[in-house]
Design a protein around this motif. Structure first.
Motif, PDB file in Angstrom:
ATOM      1  N   GLU A   1       1.022  -1.125   0.036  1.00 42.23           N
ATOM      2  CA  GLU A   1      -0.061  -0.001   0.052  1.00 42.23           C
ATOM      3  C   GLU A   1       0.900   1.148  -0.202  1.00 42.23           C
ATOM      4  OE1 GLU A   1      -3.650  -0.011   0.446  1.00 42.23           O
ATOM      5  OE2 GLU A   1      -3.516  -2.008  -0.229  1.00 42.23           O
TER       6      GLU A   1
ATOM      7  N   PHE B   1      -3.510  11.570  -3.056  1.00 40.90           N
ATOM      8  CA  PHE B   1      -4.141  12.588  -2.070  1.00 40.90           C
ATOM      9  C   PHE B   1      -3.885  14.242  -2.640  1.00 40.90           C
ATOM     10  CE2 PHE B   1      -3.943   9.320   0.714  1.00 40.90           C
ATOM     11  CZ  PHE B   1      -5.324   9.355   1.498  1.00 40.90           C
TER      12      PHE B   1
ATOM     13  N   THR C   1      -7.580   5.710  -6.054  1.00 49.00           N
ATOM     14  CA  THR C   1      -6.509   4.870  -5.983  1.00 49.00           C
ATOM     15  C   THR C   1      -6.400   4.213  -7.252  1.00 49.00           C
ATOM     16  OG1 THR C   1      -8.218   3.132  -5.488  1.00 49.00           O
ATOM     17  CG2 THR C   1      -7.172   3.942  -3.467  1.00 49.00           C
TER      18      THR C   1
ATOM     19  N   ARG D   1      -9.011  13.030  -0.778  1.00 48.18           N
ATOM     20  CA  ARG D   1      -8.638  12.080  -1.265  1.00 48.18           C
ATOM     21  C   ARG D   1      -8.645  12.017  -2.695  1.00 48.18           C
ATOM     22  NH1 ARG D   1      -7.827   6.505   1.022  1.00 48.18           N
ATOM     23  NH2 ARG D   1      -7.815   5.159  -0.903  1.00 48.18           N
TER      24      ARG D   1
ATOM     25  N   VAL E   1       1.290   5.723  -0.755  1.00 51.88           N
ATOM     26  CA  VAL E   1       0.648   7.058  -1.035  1.00 51.88           C
ATOM     27  C   VAL E   1       1.248   7.892  -1.968  1.00 51.88           C
ATOM     28  CG1 VAL E   1      -0.517   7.151   1.286  1.00 51.88           C
ATOM     29  CG2 VAL E   1       1.631   8.121   1.185  1.00 51.88           C
TER      30      VAL E   1
ATOM     31  N   THR F   1      -0.937  -0.757  -4.499  1.00 55.20           N
ATOM     32  CA  THR F   1      -2.105  -0.050  -4.395  1.00 55.20           C
ATOM     33  C   THR F   1      -1.667   1.321  -3.934  1.00 55.20           C
ATOM     34  OG1 THR F   1      -3.489  -1.842  -3.957  1.00 55.20           O
ATOM     35  CG2 THR F   1      -4.603   0.383  -3.413  1.00 55.20           C
ATOM     36  N   ARG F   2      -1.656   2.274  -4.990  1.00 54.51           N
ATOM     37  CA  ARG F   2      -1.646   3.836  -4.545  1.00 54.51           C
ATOM     38  C   ARG F   2      -3.021   4.635  -4.541  1.00 54.51           C
ATOM     39  NH1 ARG F   2       2.921   5.421  -9.284  1.00 54.51           N
ATOM     40  NH2 ARG F   2       4.666   4.768  -8.540  1.00 54.51           N
ATOM     41  N   HIS F   3      -2.541   5.067  -3.157  1.00 56.20           N
ATOM     42  CA  HIS F   3      -3.730   6.172  -2.481  1.00 56.20           C
ATOM     43  C   HIS F   3      -3.009   7.475  -2.923  1.00 56.20           C
ATOM     44  CE1 HIS F   3      -5.480   2.901  -0.274  1.00 56.20           C
ATOM     45  NE2 HIS F   3      -4.308   2.531  -0.344  1.00 56.20           N
TER      46      HIS F   3
ATOM     47  N   ASP G   1      -3.470   4.836   8.737  1.00 55.59           N
ATOM     48  CA  ASP G   1      -4.408   5.542   7.760  1.00 55.59           C
ATOM     49  C   ASP G   1      -3.607   6.001   6.666  1.00 55.59           C
ATOM     50  OD1 ASP G   1      -6.964   6.360   7.140  1.00 55.59           O
ATOM     51  OD2 ASP G   1      -5.953   8.391   7.339  1.00 55.59           O
ATOM     52  N   PRO G   2      -4.129   5.763   5.240  1.00 52.74           N
ATOM     53  CA  PRO G   2      -3.466   6.423   4.216  1.00 52.74           C
ATOM     54  C   PRO G   2      -3.337   7.871   4.219  1.00 52.74           C
ATOM     55  CG  PRO G   2      -4.737   4.607   3.407  1.00 52.74           C
ATOM     56  CD  PRO G   2      -5.102   4.649   4.695  1.00 52.74           C
TER      57      PRO G   2
END
Length: 145
Positions: free
Chosen positions: A7, A89, A71, A68, A9, A85-87, A46-47
């Motif tokens: 995971e 922001f 993803t 946000r 960001v 998995t890229r979040h 938390d992302p």
């Protein structure tokens, strides 16, 4: 070979019409490209909190999450056999910064244990964000949604 998963960001720190970016000082541009702050979400983190932490760790700049953006999956192969998995922001600086400013930052203990890394941070016009490397620009268009 089986790929690991992670995971991550990706942080778009925007001030006015400028995006916070950096380029490595000790690695050629054609190897690392132009990047934005990004990194691994820690177990249980938390992302959004990871995004704020990564910006501070990588640039020394305090930032706040605005929203946000979404993803996306990213396959790092063949550089490394990992799918993330890229979040994504959108963030803004906690205090205004001069967009003409450039500064040196880096990490003394990067995630992959590759030794100290140094880079130069700067503010780039958003209209030039198409040059971001390794899929980091995947959601720049959503800044305008």
């Amino acid at each position: 070979m089986e790929k690991s998963t992670s995971e991550k960001v990706v942080c778009y720190v925007v001030q006015g019409e400028h995006l916070l970016v950096f380029t490595h000082l000790d690695v050629p541009l054609d190897v690392t490209g132009v990047q934005v702050p990004a990194g691994t979400v820690r177990l249980g983190e938390d992302p959004a909190a990871a995004a704020v932490r990564e910006v501070l760790e990588e640039t020394g700049l305090r930032a706040v999450v605005v929203r946000r953006l979404g993803t996306a999956a990213y396959d790092y192969s063949p550089a490394r056999f990992e799918t993330a998995t890229r979040h994504f922001f959108l963030l803004s600086p906690a205090t205004p910064a001069a967009t003409a400013q450039r500064w040196e930052a880096g990490e003394s203990d990067p995630e992959h244990g590759s030794g100290t890394k140094r880079w130069e941070c700067r503010w780039m016009p958003l209209t030039q964000a198409h040059v971001l490397s390794a899929g980091l620009g995947a959601m720049v268009g959503s800044l305008y949604d």
